[in-house]
Write a protein that holds these residues in place. Structure first.
Motif, PDB file in Angstrom:
ATOM      1  N   ALA A 188     108.947 -11.305 -18.249  1.00 16.04           N
ATOM      2  CA  ALA A 188     109.356 -12.586 -18.818  1.00 16.04           C
ATOM      3  C   ALA A 188     109.004 -13.723 -17.861  1.00 16.04           C
ATOM      4  CB  ALA A 188     110.847 -12.586 -19.095  1.00 16.04           C
ATOM      5  N   TYR A 189     108.663 -14.851 -18.432  1.00 17.32           N
ATOM      6  CA  TYR A 189     108.421 -16.071 -17.669  1.00 17.32           C
ATOM      7  C   TYR A 189     108.707 -17.254 -18.569  1.00 17.32           C
ATOM      8  CZ  TYR A 189     103.835 -16.089 -19.969  1.00 17.32           C
ATOM      9  OH  TYR A 189     102.830 -16.100 -20.889  1.00 17.32           O
ATOM     10  N   ASN A 190     108.589 -18.463 -18.056  1.00 14.10           N
ATOM     11  CA  ASN A 190     108.880 -19.663 -18.831  1.00 14.10           C
ATOM     12  C   ASN A 190     107.608 -20.280 -19.387  1.00 14.10           C
ATOM     13  OD1 ASN A 190     111.582 -19.413 -18.286  1.00 14.10           O
ATOM     14  ND2 ASN A 190     111.510 -20.730 -16.497  1.00 14.10           N
ATOM     15  N   CYS A 191     107.717 -20.819 -20.598  1.00 11.67           N
ATOM     16  CA  CYS A 191     106.603 -21.523 -21.230  1.00 11.67           C
ATOM     17  C   CYS A 191     106.256 -22.745 -20.367  1.00 11.67           C
ATOM     18  CB  CYS A 191     106.999 -21.961 -22.641  1.00 11.67           C
ATOM     19  SG  CYS A 191     105.800 -23.042 -23.431  1.00 11.67           S
TER      20      CYS A 191
ATOM     21  N   CYS B  58     107.474 -26.151 -22.591  1.00 10.84           N
ATOM     22  CA  CYS B  58     108.863 -26.482 -22.920  1.00 10.84           C
ATOM     23  C   CYS B  58     109.894 -25.744 -22.075  1.00 10.84           C
ATOM     24  CB  CYS B  58     109.129 -26.217 -24.401  1.00 10.84           C
ATOM     25  SG  CYS B  58     109.123 -24.464 -24.826  1.00 10.84           S
ATOM     26  N   GLY B  59     109.472 -24.720 -21.318  1.00  9.60           N
ATOM     27  CA  GLY B  59     110.400 -23.988 -20.476  1.00  9.60           C
ATOM     28  C   GLY B  59     111.132 -22.861 -21.167  1.00  9.60           C
ATOM     29  N   CYS B  60     110.834 -22.617 -22.432  1.00  8.25           N
ATOM     30  CA  CYS B  60     111.463 -21.533 -23.186  1.00  8.25           C
ATOM     31  C   CYS B  60     111.046 -20.180 -22.589  1.00  8.25           C
ATOM     32  CB  CYS B  60     111.030 -21.625 -24.653  1.00  8.25           C
ATOM     33  SG  CYS B  60     111.678 -20.314 -25.696  1.00  8.25           S
ATOM     34  N   SER B  61     111.909 -19.176 -22.674  1.00  8.33           N
ATOM     35  CA  SER B  61     111.594 -17.855 -22.146  1.00  8.33           C
ATOM     36  C   SER B  61     110.587 -17.159 -23.058  1.00  8.33           C
ATOM     37  CB  SER B  61     112.872 -17.030 -22.050  1.00  8.33           C
ATOM     38  OG  SER B  61     112.572 -15.748 -21.560  1.00  8.33           O
TER      39      SER B  61
ATOM     40  N   THR C 187     107.424 -13.771 -23.045  1.00  7.74           N
ATOM     41  CA  THR C 187     107.014 -12.545 -22.360  1.00  7.74           C
ATOM     42  C   THR C 187     105.503 -12.445 -22.332  1.00  7.74           C
ATOM     43  OG1 THR C 187     106.996 -11.189 -24.364  1.00  7.74           O
ATOM     44  CG2 THR C 187     109.092 -11.374 -23.193  1.00  7.74           C
TER      45      THR C 187
ATOM     46  N   CYS D 226     104.318 -19.586 -27.842  1.00  7.12           N
ATOM     47  CA  CYS D 226     105.718 -19.849 -27.543  1.00  7.12           C
ATOM     48  C   CYS D 226     106.514 -19.911 -28.848  1.00  7.12           C
ATOM     49  CB  CYS D 226     105.857 -21.165 -26.772  1.00  7.12           C
ATOM     50  SG  CYS D 226     107.569 -21.652 -26.477  1.00  7.12           S
TER      51      CYS D 226
ATOM     52  N   ASP E 164     109.230 -21.421 -29.422  1.00  2.77           N
ATOM     53  CA  ASP E 164     109.902 -22.702 -29.588  1.00  2.77           C
ATOM     54  C   ASP E 164     108.922 -23.826 -29.882  1.00  2.77           C
ATOM     55  OD1 ASP E 164     112.281 -24.249 -29.594  1.00  2.77           O
ATOM     56  OD2 ASP E 164     111.689 -25.057 -27.647  1.00  2.77           O
TER      57      ASP E 164
END
Length: 116
Positions: free
Chosen positions: A91-94, A97-100, A102, A108, A110
């Motif tokens: 897992a990492y952040n987009c 937008c920072g959404c989680s 994988t 993304c 979101d």
């Protein structure tokens, strides 16, 4: 082949028929700025279409239901299907937008930024 879902609030069981995603965006002129500063609204709705015992269709928010059976097998009987090797799925952040997200995600969930 049937997927049985449980409505979390009423504890009623339904047959899952399909899913849908609705997006909307509206714009109207502002009272003072007119078309130069319009009032904008946007959003999305994620729904599922289910059927009750009488054949009536219901449109429910996806967060209000959970899957309990797939083809007469309870989810507890299918746990080996859900096992994922930890080195494969990270897992990492987009970046937008920072959404989680994988490593398996293509975009993304979101902001819909294309990741690969």
């Amino acid at each position: 082949m049937a997927i049985i879902v449980l409505h979390k609030k009423t504890l009623s069981k339904y047959v899952l028929l399909g899913t849908g995603l609705g997006r909307f965006k509206s714009s109207r002129p502002d009272f003072i700025g007119g078309n130069y500063f319009p009032k904008e609204e946007e959003g999305r709705e994620e729904i599922v279409v289910v059927c009750d015992a009488e054949g009536e269709l219901l449109f429910l928010d996806k967060t209000t239901v959970k899957v309990i059976e797939i083809d007469d097998l309870e989810l507890s009987d299918l746990q080996e299907v859900f096992i994922v090797e930890p080195e494969i799925l990270k897992a990492y952040n987009c970046p937008a937008c920072g959404c989680s997200v994988t490593t398996n995600d293509i975009e993304c969930p979101d902001c819909e930024l294309r990741l690969r």
